[in-house]
Scaffold this motif. Sequence first.
Motif, mmCIF file in Angstrom:
data_model
loop_
_atom_site.group_PDB
_atom_site.id
_atom_site.type_symbol
_atom_site.label_atom_id
_atom_site.label_comp_id
_atom_site.label_asym_id
_atom_site.label_seq_id
_atom_site.Cartn_x
_atom_site.Cartn_y
_atom_site.Cartn_z
ATOM 1 N N PHE A 22 0.801 -1.229 0.000
ATOM 2 C CA PHE A 22 0.000 0.000 0.000
ATOM 3 C C PHE A 22 0.834 1.281 0.000
ATOM 4 C CE2 PHE A 22 0.416 -1.540 4.407
ATOM 5 C CZ PHE A 22 1.021 -0.443 5.010
ATOM 6 N N LEU A 23 2.156 1.186 -0.050
ATOM 7 C CA LEU A 23 2.989 2.380 0.115
ATOM 8 C C LEU A 23 2.845 3.365 -1.037
ATOM 9 C CD1 LEU A 23 6.250 0.865 1.623
ATOM 10 C CD2 LEU A 23 4.524 2.250 2.788
ATOM 11 N N VAL B 1 1.744 8.915 -2.374
ATOM 12 C CA VAL B 1 0.715 9.905 -2.706
ATOM 13 C C VAL B 1 0.883 11.153 -1.837
ATOM 14 C CG1 VAL B 1 -1.773 10.363 -2.466
ATOM 15 C CG2 VAL B 1 -0.977 8.326 -3.685
ATOM 16 N N ALA B 2 1.161 10.964 -0.550
ATOM 17 C CA ALA B 2 1.385 12.100 0.348
ATOM 18 C C ALA B 2 2.622 12.892 -0.068
ATOM 19 C CB ALA B 2 1.521 11.610 1.781
ATOM 20 N N LEU B 3 3.672 12.183 -0.471
ATOM 21 C CA LEU B 3 4.897 12.851 -0.895
ATOM 22 C C LEU B 3 4.643 13.732 -2.120
ATOM 23 C CD1 LEU B 3 7.925 13.343 -0.711
ATOM 24 C CD2 LEU B 3 8.287 11.204 -1.985
ATOM 25 N N ARG B 4 3.901 13.212 -3.084
ATOM 26 C CA ARG B 4 3.600 14.024 -4.270
ATOM 27 C C ARG B 4 2.783 15.259 -3.891
ATOM 28 N NH1 ARG B 4 0.026 13.752 -9.339
ATOM 29 N NH2 ARG B 4 1.365 14.673 -10.925
ATOM 30 N N GLU C 55 9.452 7.812 -8.927
ATOM 31 C CA GLU C 55 10.465 8.421 -8.054
ATOM 32 C C GLU C 55 9.937 8.587 -6.635
ATOM 33 O OE1 GLU C 55 11.433 9.261 -12.232
ATOM 34 O OE2 GLU C 55 9.607 9.662 -11.059
ATOM 35 N N ASP C 56 8.652 8.969 -6.514
ATOM 36 C CA ASP C 56 8.034 9.070 -5.189
ATOM 37 C C ASP C 56 8.033 7.709 -4.499
ATOM 38 O OD1 ASP C 56 7.410 11.786 -5.636
ATOM 39 O OD2 ASP C 56 5.493 11.262 -6.564
ATOM 40 N N LEU C 57 7.667 6.668 -5.250
ATOM 41 C CA LEU C 57 7.638 5.318 -4.683
ATOM 42 C C LEU C 57 9.027 4.877 -4.250
ATOM 43 C CD1 LEU C 57 6.214 2.659 -3.994
ATOM 44 C CD2 LEU C 57 6.500 1.974 -6.380
ATOM 45 N N GLU C 58 10.018 5.128 -5.080
ATOM 46 C CA GLU C 58 11.391 4.730 -4.746
ATOM 47 C C GLU C 58 11.882 5.446 -3.498
ATOM 48 O OE1 GLU C 58 12.677 3.711 -9.382
ATOM 49 O OE2 GLU C 58 13.156 5.657 -8.482
#
Length: 359
Positions: free
Chosen positions: A153-154, A160-163, A307-310
């Motif tokens: 779920f990350l 999503v929060a990071l973006r 990139e956000d996921l990484e």
Amino acid sequence: KIMKSVRLLYKGKEEIGKKQFGLQSSELPDIDENEVLLEVKACGVCYRDIIDRNGGNSFLMTPITLGHEMSGVVVRTGSNVKNVKLGERVVNTHNAPCFECNTCNIGQAPRCEINFGHIYGLTKDGGYASHVVLHKNSVFTIPSNVSFEESCFLFCTAAVALRGLKKANFKEGDSVLITGASGGVGVHAIQLAKALNASSVIAITSSQSKVNMLKECGADIVILSKKSKRDTSRIDFHSQVLYQHGPVDIVLDLVGKPSFSSSLRSLKSMGSLVIIGNITATPVPLNLGALILREYKILGSSSATKEDLETVLDLVSQKKINPIISEIIPFHNEQDIYFAHQKMISKGSIGRIVLQSKL
């Protein structure tokens, strides 16, 4: 080998005597040269699943397999797949960006111009299944010290929060307010803002029972929202924000219409309100005078980039963010879906509910 999946048979209000979900068996699906076949090990349950089930997306066609937060093992690869190998542990993104169009090339892959309609659990079958077909551009390797249940779920929560924070041009020392803070995005947004050195993080929740957990996640202030006396469809908290902290630089609004007015009134002049979630489909009133005079920025933010996921996977691997799992439910059949959805609807969870595949 046989594939099993729990299919959404129709959307909208559940009809008496007619099941909305059904367990189906079929042969394993074929894949093309750009796809992988994933044996699903874990699938997060997102509130979007419930919105889609209830008919919130007009372009969702049934029958379909819901679930867009998946992790598992690659068991087949197409001839053009070079980024992952057989047996590799991977997690998915929401969509399948082309990485070639103008939008992808400026770092906005969620708005890909070519594959904009490729969305798991909405236009493509998702993870409420033993196996799922994923595009090669949708899969990324999970660090060895992060589990299937933690990773699935990350993308849909922390990334999503990071973006959203990036959209608001977050910088070290900014103050951040998060509505719907006890949900999957919320509890990870709190941790992320703290990890990025926000000066203060304010969490909004409607549940007294969740206050201590939100503080454990890193919230400096937790405020209990109340229904508005003027409009019971709205929740109010801005007076408490202004009294306990003062106006903030950024609001990540994960609720939408019910919290919109209070979110806007919690901002500093020239502050940013980022709308990430919307639990209702009704429009919001907007005071244009306040918007002009205080120069607020109102932004929408949807999904995330690779990139956000990484970045998020790396933070979790380094133990700087702790994936918050409310409950792991062994997933055998459609009854487990009903149970998980009802738990979310009743606000009986903090963080993410995860289905552990036993199909």
